[in-house]
Design a protein around this motif. Sequence first.
Motif, PDB file in Angstrom:
ATOM      1  N   PRO A  13      -0.159  14.994  44.613  1.00  0.00           N
ATOM      2  CA  PRO A  13       1.257  14.777  44.310  1.00  0.00           C
ATOM      3  C   PRO A  13       1.631  13.343  44.684  1.00  0.00           C
ATOM      4  N   LEU A  14       2.860  12.929  44.410  1.00  0.00           N
ATOM      5  CA  LEU A  14       3.226  11.515  44.559  1.00  0.00           C
ATOM      6  C   LEU A  14       4.141  11.211  45.736  1.00  0.00           C
ATOM      7  N   LEU A  15       5.109  12.079  45.980  1.00  0.00           N
ATOM      8  CA  LEU A  15       6.133  11.720  46.963  1.00  0.00           C
ATOM      9  C   LEU A  15       5.583  11.865  48.383  1.00  0.00           C
ATOM     10  N   PRO A  16       6.033  10.980  49.300  1.00  0.00           N
ATOM     11  CA  PRO A  16       5.473  10.998  50.662  1.00  0.00           C
ATOM     12  C   PRO A  16       5.540  12.374  51.326  1.00  0.00           C
ATOM     13  N   LEU A  40      10.517   3.725  48.499  1.00  0.00           N
ATOM     14  CA  LEU A  40       9.817   4.775  49.246  1.00  0.00           C
ATOM     15  C   LEU A  40       9.063   4.157  50.412  1.00  0.00           C
ATOM     16  N   GLN A  41       9.037   4.895  51.519  1.00  0.00           N
ATOM     17  CA  GLN A  41       8.251   4.469  52.669  1.00  0.00           C
ATOM     18  C   GLN A  41       7.143   5.473  52.919  1.00  0.00           C
ATOM     19  N   ARG A  42       5.976   4.954  53.258  1.00  0.00           N
ATOM     20  CA  ARG A  42       4.851   5.836  53.573  1.00  0.00           C
ATOM     21  C   ARG A  42       4.359   5.514  54.974  1.00  0.00           C
ATOM     22  N   PRO A  43       3.894   6.549  55.687  1.00  0.00           N
ATOM     23  CA  PRO A  43       3.451   6.328  57.066  1.00  0.00           C
ATOM     24  C   PRO A  43       2.239   5.410  57.157  1.00  0.00           C
ATOM     25  N   PHE A  71       5.176   0.841  42.842  1.00  0.00           N
ATOM     26  CA  PHE A  71       5.942   2.073  42.627  1.00  0.00           C
ATOM     27  C   PHE A  71       6.843   2.337  43.831  1.00  0.00           C
ATOM     28  N   ASP A  72       6.279   2.223  45.029  1.00  0.00           N
ATOM     29  CA  ASP A  72       7.053   2.488  46.243  1.00  0.00           C
ATOM     30  C   ASP A  72       8.191   1.483  46.384  1.00  0.00           C
ATOM     31  N   GLU A  73       7.937   0.222  46.051  1.00  0.00           N
ATOM     32  CA  GLU A  73       8.998  -0.788  46.134  1.00  0.00           C
ATOM     33  C   GLU A  73      10.106  -0.473  45.136  1.00  0.00           C
ATOM     34  N   ALA A  97      -5.367   0.114  42.484  1.00  0.00           N
ATOM     35  CA  ALA A  97      -4.598   1.334  42.733  1.00  0.00           C
ATOM     36  C   ALA A  97      -3.600   1.104  43.871  1.00  0.00           C
ATOM     37  N   GLN A  98      -4.037   0.425  44.915  1.00  0.00           N
ATOM     38  CA  GLN A  98      -3.144   0.155  46.052  1.00  0.00           C
ATOM     39  C   GLN A  98      -1.966  -0.722  45.623  1.00  0.00           C
ATOM     40  N   ARG A  99      -2.238  -1.716  44.770  1.00  0.00           N
ATOM     41  CA  ARG A  99      -1.155  -2.590  44.280  1.00  0.00           C
ATOM     42  C   ARG A  99      -0.146  -1.800  43.464  1.00  0.00           C
TER      43      ARG A  99
END
Length: 262
Positions: A38-41, A112-115, A106-108, A99-101
């Motif tokens: 899934p996508l969301l944190p 979205l913030q990820r741990p 997407f997060d920017e 993929a990381q970029r």
Amino acid sequence: MVRALALHEDVLVVVSAIWRTTATIVRGGEEAFVIDSPLLPEEIELLPALLEQSAFPFSGLLATHGDWDHLLGRLAFPGAALGVAETTAARLRAAPGEAQRQLRDFDEAHYLQRPSPLALGSLEPLPVPGYCGLGEHELELHPADGHTSDGMAVWIPWASILVCGDYLSPVEIPTPEGSIDGYLATLARLEALVERAAHVVPGHGDPLEAGAAHAILLEDRAYLQALRAHGADAPLPAGRRDGEQRRLHAANAARLSAAAGP
Ligand SMILES: [Zn+2]
């Protein structure tokens, strides 16, 4: 909140609230794999607890293809082995950090913030077509290129469930970024599996009964043939004609005319 559907005593499916991206959790005896993500944190964060509560003992990750939105399992299970088709391993190695970029973009865009950041670590390339052991069972791996240049579909024989990656989506038209010919060949391979399936789990959208998946397969084949013949004038499948699907269609037509050259 994570929606988890039980398709079989050994198969759970989580559908992300965004892009309806699916993760399929499959158990074979004392082992369980998570296929895609899934996508969301918070959806990712809840995966380990979901497996634990359901008595699916986590043992590894699989990804149907190398698009970043299917590769996030490591965020839930850091250090876990990530099994991918040899074609996907080659694609990811050829574009390190991509993929990381894309995840960061997407997060920017969505604040979205990820741990923690995504580390794909070492990949386990799997021969496709081939088999992949899971406890007392074996998963069947089938080539599934055309959407992208890489990828595999996973057939779960004891549950008669097909996890097909970005094909047969009830919410998204085909996007043949790899090639239309490859896409049509993959649809032909998937058709034989859909005919034996109880359920089909597309990469985006809710799991389907086999009959509904077969209807989408016929629509997708007709759309791709029309796209090849008529480009931008090809009609979109009924039920997949909203603004976003028209945008994907325009990109398909543009890709096709770019490939045809000036
Ligand atoms: Zn996708």
